[in-house]
Each structure stands twice: as structure tokens, then as C-alpha cells.
Design a protein around this motif. Sequence first.
Motif, short mmCIF file in Angstrom:
data_model
loop_
_atom_site.label_atom_id
_atom_site.label_comp_id
_atom_site.label_asym_id
_atom_site.label_seq_id
_atom_site.Cartn_x
_atom_site.Cartn_y
_atom_site.Cartn_z
N PRO A 133 0.80 -1.22 0.00
CA PRO A 133 0.00 0.00 0.00
C PRO A 133 0.84 1.28 0.00
CG PRO A 133 -0.86 -1.56 1.59
CD PRO A 133 0.45 -2.12 1.10
N ALA A 134 2.01 1.26 0.62
CA ALA A 134 2.87 2.46 0.64
C ALA A 134 3.34 2.79 -0.77
CB ALA A 134 4.06 2.25 1.57
N ALA A 135 3.71 1.80 -1.55
CA ALA A 135 4.14 2.04 -2.93
C ALA A 135 2.96 2.53 -3.77
CB ALA A 135 4.72 0.77 -3.53
N ALA A 136 1.80 1.93 -3.57
CA ALA A 136 0.61 2.37 -4.31
C ALA A 136 0.27 3.82 -3.95
CB ALA A 136 -0.57 1.46 -4.00
N ALA A 137 0.39 4.18 -2.67
CA ALA A 137 0.12 5.54 -2.24
C ALA A 137 1.09 6.52 -2.90
CB ALA A 137 0.20 5.64 -0.72
N LEU A 138 2.35 6.15 -3.00
CA LEU A 138 3.33 7.01 -3.66
C LEU A 138 2.96 7.24 -5.12
CD1 LEU A 138 6.11 8.49 -3.75
CD2 LEU A 138 7.07 6.29 -4.45
N ALA A 151 0.97 10.83 -9.22
CA ALA A 151 0.12 11.00 -10.41
C ALA A 151 -0.85 12.16 -10.23
CB ALA A 151 -0.63 9.70 -10.70
N VAL A 152 -1.49 12.22 -9.08
CA VAL A 152 -2.47 13.27 -8.83
C VAL A 152 -1.78 14.62 -8.73
CG1 VAL A 152 -4.19 14.14 -7.19
CG2 VAL A 152 -4.11 11.69 -7.75
N GLN A 153 -0.73 14.70 -7.93
CA GLN A 153 -0.03 15.97 -7.74
C GLN A 153 0.58 16.48 -9.05
OE1 GLN A 153 3.79 16.12 -5.55
NE2 GLN A 153 2.61 17.30 -4.06
N GLY A 154 1.25 15.61 -9.76
CA GLY A 154 1.88 16.02 -11.02
C GLY A 154 0.87 16.47 -12.05
N THR A 155 -0.25 15.75 -12.13
CA THR A 155 -1.29 16.11 -13.08
C THR A 155 -1.92 17.45 -12.72
OG1 THR A 155 -1.74 13.77 -13.49
CG2 THR A 155 -3.44 15.34 -14.14
N VAL A 191 -4.35 19.82 -21.15
CA VAL A 191 -5.73 19.37 -21.03
C VAL A 191 -6.38 20.13 -19.87
CG1 VAL A 191 -5.29 17.06 -21.96
CG2 VAL A 191 -5.19 17.42 -19.51
N SER A 192 -7.69 20.14 -19.85
CA SER A 192 -8.40 20.84 -18.79
C SER A 192 -8.29 20.06 -17.48
CB SER A 192 -9.88 21.01 -19.15
OG SER A 192 -10.54 19.76 -19.04
N PRO A 193 -8.35 20.76 -16.36
CA PRO A 193 -8.34 20.06 -15.07
C PRO A 193 -9.47 19.04 -14.96
CG PRO A 193 -7.88 22.37 -14.71
CD PRO A 193 -8.27 22.21 -16.17
N LYS A 194 -10.63 19.37 -15.49
CA LYS A 194 -11.77 18.43 -15.43
C LYS A 194 -11.46 17.14 -16.18
CE LYS A 194 -16.69 18.05 -16.42
NZ LYS A 194 -17.89 18.72 -16.91
N ALA A 195 -10.91 17.26 -17.39
CA ALA A 195 -10.57 16.08 -18.18
C ALA A 195 -9.45 15.28 -17.51
CB ALA A 195 -10.15 16.49 -19.58
N ALA A 196 -8.48 15.98 -16.96
CA ALA A 196 -7.36 15.30 -16.30
C ALA A 196 -7.83 14.55 -15.06
CB ALA A 196 -6.27 16.30 -15.95
N LYS A 197 -8.68 15.18 -14.26
CA LYS A 197 -9.21 14.50 -13.06
C LYS A 197 -9.97 13.25 -13.45
CE LYS A 197 -11.04 18.17 -10.91
NZ LYS A 197 -11.78 18.93 -9.89
N ALA A 198 -10.77 13.33 -14.50
CA ALA A 198 -11.53 12.17 -14.95
C ALA A 198 -10.60 11.05 -15.39
CB ALA A 198 -12.47 12.56 -16.09
N ALA A 199 -9.53 11.40 -16.10
CA ALA A 199 -8.59 10.39 -16.57
C ALA A 199 -7.83 9.74 -15.41
CB ALA A 199 -7.60 11.01 -17.56
N VAL A 200 -7.38 10.55 -14.45
CA VAL A 200 -6.66 10.01 -13.29
C VAL A 200 -7.60 9.14 -12.45
CG1 VAL A 200 -5.44 10.58 -11.15
CG2 VAL A 200 -4.92 11.83 -13.24
N HIS A 201 -8.82 9.60 -12.27
CA HIS A 201 -9.80 8.82 -11.51
C HIS A 201 -10.02 7.46 -12.16
CE1 HIS A 201 -13.91 7.50 -10.46
NE2 HIS A 201 -13.56 7.93 -9.27
N SER A 202 -10.22 7.46 -13.46
CA SER A 202 -10.44 6.22 -14.19
C SER A 202 -9.23 5.29 -14.05
CB SER A 202 -10.71 6.53 -15.67
OG SER A 202 -10.87 5.35 -16.40
N ILE A 224 -6.94 5.21 -11.62
CA ILE A 224 -6.80 4.70 -10.25
C ILE A 224 -7.86 3.65 -9.94
CG2 ILE A 224 -6.98 5.34 -7.81
CD1 ILE A 224 -5.70 8.06 -8.62
N VAL A 225 -9.10 3.93 -10.29
CA VAL A 225 -10.17 2.96 -10.03
C VAL A 225 -9.92 1.67 -10.79
CG1 VAL A 225 -12.63 2.50 -10.40
CG2 VAL A 225 -11.90 4.67 -9.41
N GLY A 226 -9.51 1.77 -12.06
CA GLY A 226 -9.21 0.57 -12.83
C GLY A 226 -8.08 -0.24 -12.22
N TRP A 227 -7.06 0.43 -11.77
CA TRP A 227 -5.90 -0.24 -11.18
C TRP A 227 -6.26 -0.90 -9.85
CZ3 TRP A 227 -1.89 2.41 -7.76
CH2 TRP A 227 -0.83 1.54 -7.47
#
Length: 107
Positions: A58-63, A68-72, A83-94, A96-99
Motif C-alpha cells: 500500500p505504501a508504494a501504491a500511495a506514492l 500521479a495526482v499531484q503532477g497532473t 488538457v483541462s483540469p476536469k478532463a485530467a481529473k476524470a482520466a486520473v480517476h479512471s 486509479i479505479v481501474g488499477w
Amino acid sequence: MLDVVFGEVEKDPALARVYLATSLTDKDVAKMRYQAESYDRSVLASILKASVPRLRDPAAAALVIERAVQGTAIDCVVGSKTVSPKAAKAAVHSMIVGWLFVERDAE
């Protein structure tokens, strides 16, 4: 988490830019940033450990998630803004959830 990180950067993009730049050149600010990020990752790792028990580290996953979130967020708000923040948030969310919740092996 996405909304909090993006919200902090969006609240004051100039401050985010100065903080990031200063944390790379000033040892006191670097230490402060390191401590804050370490704490945030430890909280996230605890949440991941409780909610995604199949994660081996979990520590590696948290890193990975934190970076990913901070850099994006930084790129979308104060960086290249490709890209827009809205599009980027959607992509990062997708991503993370998929992973974490869809794939069979989350290593």
C-alpha cells in the motif's frame, strides 16, 4: 483526494508555482514539503490497506497515486495546461479505479 489536490493548486496557482520551485532550491521548504507529502502518503496507504486488501504494498501504491495526482494537477493548472483540469481529473480517476478495483492483480 483529486478534488482536494486540484483545489489547492487552483486556489492560488502562483503560490503553487513558487512553493514547488522553492521546495527544489531551499532546504527548509524542501523539508516541509517532504514532511507534508510523507504524512499524506501514510494516510493514503492506511486507507488503501483497509479498502484494497489485495494490494501487496500500500505504501508504494500511495506514492504512485500521490505523484500521479499531484503532477497532473500542477501540469493542468500551472504547467503546460495541455488538457483541462476536469478532463485530467476524470482520466486520473479512471486510471486509479481501474488499477485498484477492476484489474485482477494490483501490483
